[in-house]
Write a protein that holds these residues in place. Structure first.
Motif, PDB file in Angstrom:
ATOM      1  N   HIS A   1       0.826  -1.196   0.000  1.00 61.09           N
ATOM      2  CA  HIS A   1       0.000   0.000   0.000  1.00 61.09           C
ATOM      3  C   HIS A   1       0.866   1.252   0.000  1.00 61.09           C
ATOM      4  O   HIS A   1       2.046   1.219   0.329  1.00 61.09           O
ATOM      5  N   GLN A   2       0.274   2.375  -0.360  1.00 58.69           N
ATOM      6  CA  GLN A   2       1.045   3.590  -0.603  1.00 58.69           C
ATOM      7  C   GLN A   2       1.425   4.370   0.652  1.00 58.69           C
ATOM      8  O   GLN A   2       2.045   5.414   0.533  1.00 58.69           O
ATOM      9  N   GLU A   3       1.111   3.887   1.837  1.00 53.88           N
ATOM     10  CA  GLU A   3       1.523   4.600   3.039  1.00 53.88           C
ATOM     11  C   GLU A   3       3.034   4.793   2.996  1.00 53.88           C
ATOM     12  O   GLU A   3       3.777   3.864   2.733  1.00 53.88           O
ATOM     13  N   LEU A   4       3.479   6.013   3.247  1.00 59.91           N
ATOM     14  CA  LEU A   4       4.890   6.339   3.072  1.00 59.91           C
ATOM     15  C   LEU A   4       5.795   5.716   4.125  1.00 59.91           C
ATOM     16  O   LEU A   4       6.912   5.344   3.837  1.00 59.91           O
ATOM     17  N   ALA A   5       5.335   5.625   5.356  1.00 63.19           N
ATOM     18  CA  ALA A   5       6.190   5.087   6.418  1.00 63.19           C
ATOM     19  C   ALA A   5       5.343   4.222   7.339  1.00 63.19           C
ATOM     20  O   ALA A   5       4.801   4.695   8.315  1.00 63.19           O
ATOM     21  N   LEU A   6       5.219   2.939   7.000  1.00 58.89           N
ATOM     22  CA  LEU A   6       4.464   2.046   7.863  1.00 58.89           C
ATOM     23  C   LEU A   6       5.165   1.894   9.200  1.00 58.89           C
ATOM     24  O   LEU A   6       4.589   2.101  10.241  1.00 58.89           O
ATOM     25  N   PHE A   7       6.454   1.547   9.138  1.00 62.70           N
ATOM     26  CA  PHE A   7       7.288   1.407  10.317  1.00 62.70           C
ATOM     27  C   PHE A   7       8.625   2.058   9.997  1.00 62.70           C
ATOM     28  O   PHE A   7       9.506   1.422   9.412  1.00 62.70           O
ATOM     29  N   PRO A   8       8.798   3.325  10.344  1.00 57.70           N
ATOM     30  CA  PRO A   8      10.001   4.043   9.922  1.00 57.70           C
ATOM     31  C   PRO A   8      11.306   3.438  10.434  1.00 57.70           C
ATOM     32  O   PRO A   8      12.352   3.626   9.817  1.00 57.70           O
ATOM     33  N   GLU A   9      11.263   2.680  11.530  1.00 55.55           N
ATOM     34  CA  GLU A   9      12.496   2.087  12.063  1.00 55.55           C
ATOM     35  C   GLU A   9      12.918   0.838  11.293  1.00 55.55           C
ATOM     36  O   GLU A   9      14.019   0.327  11.488  1.00 55.55           O
ATOM     37  N   LEU A  10      12.041   0.338  10.395  1.00 47.37           N
ATOM     38  CA  LEU A  10      12.361  -0.854   9.611  1.00 47.37           C
ATOM     39  C   LEU A  10      12.854  -0.478   8.224  1.00 47.37           C
ATOM     40  O   LEU A  10      12.530   0.587   7.705  1.00 47.37           O
ATOM     41  N   SER A  11      13.615  -1.380   7.619  1.00 50.56           N
ATOM     42  CA  SER A  11      14.086  -1.164   6.249  1.00 50.56           C
ATOM     43  C   SER A  11      12.934  -1.345   5.270  1.00 50.56           C
ATOM     44  O   SER A  11      11.850  -1.819   5.641  1.00 50.56           O
ATOM     45  N   VAL A  12      13.160  -0.995   4.010  1.00 52.55           N
ATOM     46  CA  VAL A  12      12.146  -1.201   2.977  1.00 52.55           C
ATOM     47  C   VAL A  12      11.775  -2.677   2.906  1.00 52.55           C
ATOM     48  O   VAL A  12      10.594  -3.043   2.894  1.00 52.55           O
ATOM     49  N   ALA A  13      12.782  -3.551   2.872  1.00 52.22           N
ATOM     50  CA  ALA A  13      12.530  -4.996   2.799  1.00 52.22           C
ATOM     51  C   ALA A  13      11.724  -5.467   4.008  1.00 52.22           C
ATOM     52  O   ALA A  13      10.802  -6.276   3.873  1.00 52.22           O
ATOM     53  N   GLU A  14      12.054  -4.982   5.191  1.00 56.33           N
ATOM     54  CA  GLU A  14      11.328  -5.393   6.392  1.00 56.33           C
ATOM     55  C   GLU A  14       9.883  -4.905   6.353  1.00 56.33           C
ATOM     56  O   GLU A  14       8.975  -5.614   6.776  1.00 56.33           O
ATOM     57  N   ASN A  15       9.647  -3.692   5.829  1.00 54.94           N
ATOM     58  CA  ASN A  15       8.281  -3.198   5.694  1.00 54.94           C
ATOM     59  C   ASN A  15       7.491  -4.039   4.698  1.00 54.94           C
ATOM     60  O   ASN A  15       6.323  -4.343   4.924  1.00 54.94           O
ATOM     61  N   ILE A  16       8.117  -4.431   3.593  1.00 62.07           N
ATOM     62  CA  ILE A  16       7.429  -5.253   2.599  1.00 62.07           C
ATOM     63  C   ILE A  16       7.079  -6.614   3.183  1.00 62.07           C
ATOM     64  O   ILE A  16       6.000  -7.151   2.937  1.00 62.07           O
ATOM     65  N   LEU A  17       7.963  -7.168   3.988  1.00 65.42           N
ATOM     66  CA  LEU A  17       7.757  -8.500   4.561  1.00 65.42           C
ATOM     67  C   LEU A  17       7.222  -8.464   5.988  1.00 65.42           C
ATOM     68  O   LEU A  17       7.348  -9.438   6.719  1.00 65.42           O
ATOM     69  N   VAL A  18       6.588  -7.368   6.370  1.00 69.75           N
ATOM     70  CA  VAL A  18       6.204  -7.190   7.767  1.00 69.75           C
ATOM     71  C   VAL A  18       5.340  -8.335   8.295  1.00 69.75           C
ATOM     72  O   VAL A  18       5.466  -8.707   9.456  1.00 69.75           O
ATOM     73  N   ASP A  19       4.506  -8.935   7.460  1.00 73.07           N
ATOM     74  CA  ASP A  19       3.685 -10.040   7.943  1.00 73.07           C
ATOM     75  C   ASP A  19       4.267 -11.399   7.588  1.00 73.07           C
ATOM     76  O   ASP A  19       3.642 -12.431   7.818  1.00 73.07           O
ATOM     77  N   ALA A  20       5.468 -11.405   7.027  1.00 72.95           N
ATOM     78  CA  ALA A  20       6.091 -12.672   6.629  1.00 72.95           C
ATOM     79  C   ALA A  20       7.593 -12.636   6.883  1.00 72.95           C
ATOM     80  O   ALA A  20       8.375 -13.088   6.064  1.00 72.95           O
ATOM     81  N   GLN A  21       7.998 -12.072   7.999  1.00 70.81           N
ATOM     82  CA  GLN A  21       9.416 -11.982   8.324  1.00 70.81           C
ATOM     83  C   GLN A  21      10.021 -13.376   8.410  1.00 70.81           C
ATOM     84  O   GLN A  21       9.439 -14.273   9.024  1.00 70.81           O
ATOM     85  N   PRO A  22      11.188 -13.570   7.786  1.00 71.87           N
ATOM     86  CA  PRO A  22      11.874 -14.863   7.934  1.00 71.87           C
ATOM     87  C   PRO A  22      12.271 -15.073   9.387  1.00 71.87           C
ATOM     88  O   PRO A  22      12.731 -14.152  10.053  1.00 71.87           O
ATOM     89  N   ARG A  23      12.062 -16.269   9.887  1.00 77.05           N
ATOM     90  CA  ARG A  23      12.317 -16.579  11.296  1.00 77.05           C
ATOM     91  C   ARG A  23      13.423 -17.615  11.417  1.00 77.05           C
ATOM     92  O   ARG A  23      13.614 -18.452  10.545  1.00 77.05           O
ATOM     93  N   ASN A  24      14.125 -17.552  12.557  1.00 76.67           N
ATOM     94  CA  ASN A  24      15.152 -18.559  12.827  1.00 76.67           C
ATOM     95  C   ASN A  24      14.517 -19.730  13.572  1.00 76.67           C
ATOM     96  O   ASN A  24      13.295 -19.751  13.777  1.00 76.67           O
ATOM     97  N   GLY A  25      15.314 -20.680  13.983  1.00 75.22           N
ATOM     98  CA  GLY A  25      14.815 -21.864  14.671  1.00 75.22           C
ATOM     99  C   GLY A  25      14.083 -21.579  15.974  1.00 75.22           C
ATOM    100  O   GLY A  25      13.261 -22.379  16.408  1.00 75.22           O
ATOM    101  N   LEU A  26      14.358 -20.434  16.593  1.00 71.80           N
ATOM    102  CA  LEU A  26      13.686 -20.063  17.849  1.00 71.80           C
ATOM    103  C   LEU A  26      12.414 -19.264  17.616  1.00 71.80           C
ATOM    104  O   LEU A  26      11.739 -18.862  18.547  1.00 71.80           O
TER     105      LEU A  26
END
Length: 117
Positions: free
Chosen positions: A86-111
């Motif tokens: 979506h066109q919101e300019l800053a969903l989470f300003p502390e996150l990178s562009v990639a992190e904002n794009i993947l905000v609901d699908a962040q890659p997770r480690n074994g923990l």
């Protein structure tokens, strides 16, 4: 002609008192980039929400990779490979562009913690 990645034909969406989509045709082929332009209320966001599974059209057909689809939810569309940014300019300003794009699908480690890699 190359088969479209996604194709919408004669898509209709109607709400009480307004019909933002009236037999809309739209297709995206591999390697294409499109811009949806129009006045407020022209149906741009409604069309994107139909493609992304957030709303159901009242009529028309949609195909993805040549097969008929009718997304039941945005999650189902994302699982198939359709991601709406979506066109919101800053969903989470502390996150990178990639992190904002993947905000609901962040890659997770074994923990189960978000993987920085």
């Amino acid at each position: 002609m190359v088969t479209p990645v996604i194709e919408l034909s004669r898509i209709e969406k109607e709400y009480p008192g307004v019909k933002p989509l009236d037999k809309v045709d739209f297709a995206v082929r591999p390697g294409e980039i499109h811009a949806l332009l129009g006045e407020n209320g022209a149906g741009k966001s409604t069309l994107i929400r139909v493609m992304g599974g957030a709303i159901k059209p009242n009529g028309g057909n949609m195909t993805y990779l040549g097969k008929p689809v009718s997304w039941q939810s945005p999650k189902q569309a994302r699982a198939a490979g359709i991601h709406v940014i979506h066109q919101e300019l800053a969903l989470f300003p502390e996150l990178s562009v990639a992190e904002n794009i993947l905000v609901d699908a962040q890659p997770r480690n074994g923990l189960g913690l978000i993987s920085g890699r």
